[in-house]
Design a protein around this motif. Sequence first.
Motif, PDB file in Angstrom:
ATOM      1  N   GLN A   2      33.067 -47.197 -37.691  1.00 37.46           N
ATOM      2  CA  GLN A   2      33.923 -46.686 -38.752  1.00 37.46           C
ATOM      3  C   GLN A   2      35.353 -46.497 -38.267  1.00 37.46           C
ATOM      4  N   LYS A   3      35.515 -46.122 -36.991  1.00 34.82           N
ATOM      5  CA  LYS A   3      36.858 -45.910 -36.455  1.00 34.82           C
ATOM      6  C   LYS A   3      36.918 -46.478 -35.033  1.00 34.82           C
ATOM      7  N   PRO A   4      37.174 -47.794 -34.892  1.00 29.42           N
ATOM      8  CA  PRO A   4      37.153 -48.440 -33.571  1.00 29.42           C
ATOM      9  C   PRO A   4      38.121 -47.828 -32.562  1.00 29.42           C
ATOM     10  N   GLN A   5      39.192 -47.144 -33.045  1.00 29.87           N
ATOM     11  CA  GLN A   5      40.167 -46.546 -32.122  1.00 29.87           C
ATOM     12  C   GLN A   5      39.529 -45.487 -31.214  1.00 29.87           C
ATOM     13  N   LEU A   6      38.372 -44.953 -31.617  1.00 27.87           N
ATOM     14  CA  LEU A   6      37.710 -43.927 -30.810  1.00 27.87           C
ATOM     15  C   LEU A   6      37.184 -44.484 -29.487  1.00 27.87           C
ATOM     16  N   ALA A   7      37.035 -45.791 -29.400  1.00 30.01           N
ATOM     17  CA  ALA A   7      36.432 -46.399 -28.205  1.00 30.01           C
ATOM     18  C   ALA A   7      37.209 -46.053 -26.947  1.00 30.01           C
ATOM     19  N   SER A   8      38.534 -45.948 -27.054  1.00 32.41           N
ATOM     20  CA  SER A   8      39.343 -45.672 -25.865  1.00 32.41           C
ATOM     21  C   SER A   8      39.091 -44.275 -25.315  1.00 32.41           C
ATOM     22  N   GLY A   9      38.544 -43.374 -26.116  1.00 35.06           N
ATOM     23  CA  GLY A   9      38.303 -42.008 -25.647  1.00 35.06           C
ATOM     24  C   GLY A   9      36.870 -41.752 -25.225  1.00 35.06           C
ATOM     25  N   LEU A  10      36.072 -42.810 -25.110  1.00 33.75           N
ATOM     26  CA  LEU A  10      34.662 -42.638 -24.744  1.00 33.75           C
ATOM     27  C   LEU A  10      34.464 -42.960 -23.260  1.00 33.75           C
ATOM     28  N   PRO A  11      34.071 -41.985 -22.418  1.00 37.10           N
ATOM     29  CA  PRO A  11      33.789 -42.271 -21.000  1.00 37.10           C
ATOM     30  C   PRO A  11      32.487 -43.064 -20.882  1.00 37.10           C
ATOM     31  N   LEU A  12      32.580 -44.348 -20.568  1.00 41.77           N
ATOM     32  CA  LEU A  12      31.396 -45.199 -20.539  1.00 41.77           C
ATOM     33  C   LEU A  12      30.435 -44.822 -19.416  1.00 41.77           C
ATOM     34  N   ASP A  13      30.935 -44.152 -18.361  1.00 41.19           N
ATOM     35  CA  ASP A  13      30.052 -43.785 -17.261  1.00 41.19           C
ATOM     36  C   ASP A  13      29.061 -42.686 -17.661  1.00 41.19           C
ATOM     37  N   LEU A  14      29.268 -42.067 -18.821  1.00 45.09           N
ATOM     38  CA  LEU A  14      28.336 -41.044 -19.280  1.00 45.09           C
ATOM     39  C   LEU A  14      27.133 -41.644 -20.010  1.00 45.09           C
ATOM     40  N   LEU A  15      27.202 -42.923 -20.353  1.00 43.46           N
ATOM     41  CA  LEU A  15      26.120 -43.549 -21.120  1.00 43.46           C
ATOM     42  C   LEU A  15      24.903 -43.772 -20.225  1.00 43.46           C
ATOM     43  N   PRO A  16      23.692 -43.512 -20.742  1.00 41.38           N
ATOM     44  CA  PRO A  16      22.482 -43.808 -19.964  1.00 41.38           C
ATOM     45  C   PRO A  16      22.351 -45.311 -19.755  1.00 41.38           C
ATOM     46  N   GLY A  17      22.179 -45.735 -18.540  1.00 40.46           N
ATOM     47  CA  GLY A  17      22.224 -47.160 -18.207  1.00 40.46           C
ATOM     48  C   GLY A  17      21.061 -47.978 -18.713  1.00 40.46           C
ATOM     49  N   ASN A  18      19.901 -47.366 -18.929  1.00 38.87           N
ATOM     50  CA  ASN A  18      18.733 -48.146 -19.318  1.00 38.87           C
ATOM     51  C   ASN A  18      18.412 -48.016 -20.805  1.00 38.87           C
ATOM     52  N   SER A  19      19.394 -47.721 -21.623  1.00 34.13           N
ATOM     53  CA  SER A  19      19.189 -47.568 -23.052  1.00 34.13           C
ATOM     54  C   SER A  19      19.737 -48.780 -23.789  1.00 34.13           C
ATOM     55  N   THR A  20      18.962 -49.315 -24.743  1.00 33.71           N
ATOM     56  CA  THR A  20      19.418 -50.447 -25.545  1.00 33.71           C
ATOM     57  C   THR A  20      20.647 -50.067 -26.361  1.00 33.71           C
ATOM     58  N   GLU A  21      20.600 -48.876 -26.965  1.00 37.11           N
ATOM     59  CA  GLU A  21      21.741 -48.424 -27.747  1.00 37.11           C
ATOM     60  C   GLU A  21      22.975 -48.243 -26.869  1.00 37.11           C
ATOM     61  N   ALA A  22      22.760 -47.749 -25.637  1.00 35.86           N
ATOM     62  CA  ALA A  22      23.889 -47.569 -24.716  1.00 35.86           C
ATOM     63  C   ALA A  22      24.523 -48.914 -24.375  1.00 35.86           C
ATOM     64  N   GLY A  23      23.680 -49.931 -24.189  1.00 38.66           N
ATOM     65  CA  GLY A  23      24.213 -51.262 -23.918  1.00 38.66           C
ATOM     66  C   GLY A  23      25.070 -51.768 -25.065  1.00 38.66           C
ATOM     67  N   ALA A  24      24.628 -51.486 -26.308  1.00 39.09           N
ATOM     68  CA  ALA A  24      25.400 -51.903 -27.479  1.00 39.09           C
ATOM     69  C   ALA A  24      26.729 -51.152 -27.552  1.00 39.09           C
ATOM     70  N   VAL A  25      26.684 -49.827 -27.306  1.00 38.16           N
ATOM     71  CA  VAL A  25      27.913 -49.029 -27.328  1.00 38.16           C
ATOM     72  C   VAL A  25      28.877 -49.534 -26.267  1.00 38.16           C
ATOM     73  N   ARG A  26      28.351 -49.793 -25.085  1.00 36.55           N
ATOM     74  CA  ARG A  26      29.202 -50.250 -23.972  1.00 36.55           C
ATOM     75  C   ARG A  26      29.864 -51.591 -24.314  1.00 36.55           C
ATOM     76  N   LEU A  27      29.081 -52.534 -24.863  1.00 37.43           N
ATOM     77  CA  LEU A  27      29.620 -53.850 -25.190  1.00 37.43           C
ATOM     78  C   LEU A  27      30.678 -53.768 -26.292  1.00 37.43           C
ATOM     79  N   ILE A  28      30.431 -52.928 -27.272  1.00 34.09           N
ATOM     80  CA  ILE A  28      31.408 -52.766 -28.354  1.00 34.09           C
ATOM     81  C   ILE A  28      32.715 -52.182 -27.820  1.00 34.09           C
ATOM     82  N   CYS A  29      32.612 -51.159 -26.971  1.00 32.95           N
ATOM     83  CA  CYS A  29      33.815 -50.550 -26.403  1.00 32.95           C
ATOM     84  C   CYS A  29      34.595 -51.550 -25.548  1.00 32.95           C
ATOM     85  N   GLU A  30      33.881 -52.338 -24.761  1.00 35.77           N
ATOM     86  CA  GLU A  30      34.543 -53.331 -23.914  1.00 35.77           C
ATOM     87  C   GLU A  30      35.224 -54.403 -24.761  1.00 35.77           C
ATOM     88  N   THR A  31      34.578 -54.793 -25.861  1.00 37.85           N
ATOM     89  CA  THR A  31      35.159 -55.800 -26.748  1.00 37.85           C
ATOM     90  C   THR A  31      36.412 -55.270 -27.427  1.00 37.85           C
TER      91      THR A  31
END
Length: 581
Positions: A451-480
């Motif tokens: 809904q608000k892609p600008q929020l991606a810059s404020g998300l610390p990706l190192d806090l995401l659980p590494g073995n979660s499918t949803e986390a992988g999606a969040v990480r890829l979206i933020c990187e994109t």
Amino acid sequence: MIPDTFIQELLYRVDLVDLIDGYVPLKKTGANFAACCPFHSEKSPSFTVSPSKQFYHCFGCSAHGNAISFLMEYAGLGFVDAIKELAVHAGMPFPEDQGHAPAHAPKSQALAESMARAARYYYEQLKCSEKAIRYLKERGVSGEIARRFGLGYAPEGWQNLAAAFDDYSSPDLQLSGLVISNERGRLYDRFRERVMFPIINQKGEVIAFGGRVLGQGEPKYLNSPETPLFEKGREVFGLPQARAAIREHDTVIVVEGYLDVVALAQYGNGNAVATLGTATTSMQVQKLLRQAERIVFCFDGDAAGRKAAWRALENSLEELTEQKSIAFVFLPDGEDPDSFVRRHGGGAFRQMIAQATPLSDFLLSELSAHCDLSSAEGNARLVADAKPLLGRLQSSLLRLQLVKRLAQVSGFSQAEVEGLCELRPLTQPAPARAPRQAPSLLRPLLRLLLQKPQLASGLPLDLLPGNSTEAGAVRLICETIAAAGTQSLAYPSLIEKLRGSECEGILRAAAAELMQEPFAEDEIDAEFTGAVQQLLEGAHKRVFMQLQEKAQRLGVSGLSSEEKRQYLAALTARGRHGTGV
């Protein structure tokens, strides 16, 4: 290669609601628009278009995408053709390779105008020809069906098109195949005394003609030559007229003759198309499989018909996926679809289509017919003949079924058939599924980012659980989003960049949820802050669990000084907040 910047600008300019409404009438429903889904049959509208996010989603069949996806799925266009079509819609010049437009672009437009004028001329001539009208009536073709397919008539005579064009000697008329120059330079019409069948592309442009001789004569069918507008191996006759019926039945019927298509439509089988005087090509199969889940090839039952069916089978193998199917119908001796449907009716034809022979059965029966299966040599030949076909199959599940059946028929084991055909093993142990972590947190976070892609810059990706499918999606979206730099990456551009990625399915599901339950604009930032805080607390908890496990295994003395400090801080926090961290 089409620049990303052009695609993003194109998606920004195109109004998806306006685009789709041109094909499927939409109705306003709250903040969105809705219609009965164009991709599956339904009575209650579940196809929804978001004007704010510029994407569509069907809550019935899960069709989902942006303007590019819609044209690819609805009109059966390839990716590049869909981009070109949208560029015309948006009034943007298409960026060609080497930075310049192709030299034939203006020429193609002139040719298309010439073909349209010729089609109008032939259409008007049909109204004036009692002989042509009588011929069509004898074939059972009504005026309504003739109008639907734009049928026309090329009169007797050598230069009738001179009445339709100001300059009969124009090179465009020769380049389009309408006019021929003989060895003495004399010009004459290609089509004379023939019923004319316009061949129309996905854009609705007449790009070629097929002419059927009245009564006896050779050739029975005369087709336009290949031109800058027309490539036989890419097009089929009748697809624009058949599209609605194809979607309704999720099946496209492929026949050989133009009159077969017209007669089938006359008798209630409107989902038929015809090849253009050549064997079915892989490009035609690819185009048709974008339109329907199932293709049924209908051929005469003689040797020529079975040979044509085999060519169609060979050119279908690399296009066939697990979600698609291909089957074959062979008509009784002396029958073609036109004669069969007029003699037996549309219902009898539909029953044959429903009971069509699956591709796998036809393949095995044809191979077996050329082998003596009572001998070792015959069984060896069967497997040898099957080898190149199995290697081209893209449907791994269908290939596995064929291997099993080959093994049963030939007497070899399944492993021996796979080895002899040099096939890669299809069944591999499934990897252990990683436990899903915090889906109740990450799914809303995913929707917040959409809904608000600008929020991606404020998300610390190192806090995401590494073995979660949803986390992988969040990480890829933020990187994109980060890779786009300062350029704002709206949802249509985001899904285009992630087309075919592992997270595409999760992205679609989250977008569909967002369409039904969007966040209030004045609450988004607070929701995001709360989500980040929960991630931080989850990360602290994971660190504590790791330190506690190590302390229990090695004792506190086994921890480093820094680990001891972190462990004691975590224990203190747990003491203050109960079981929390």
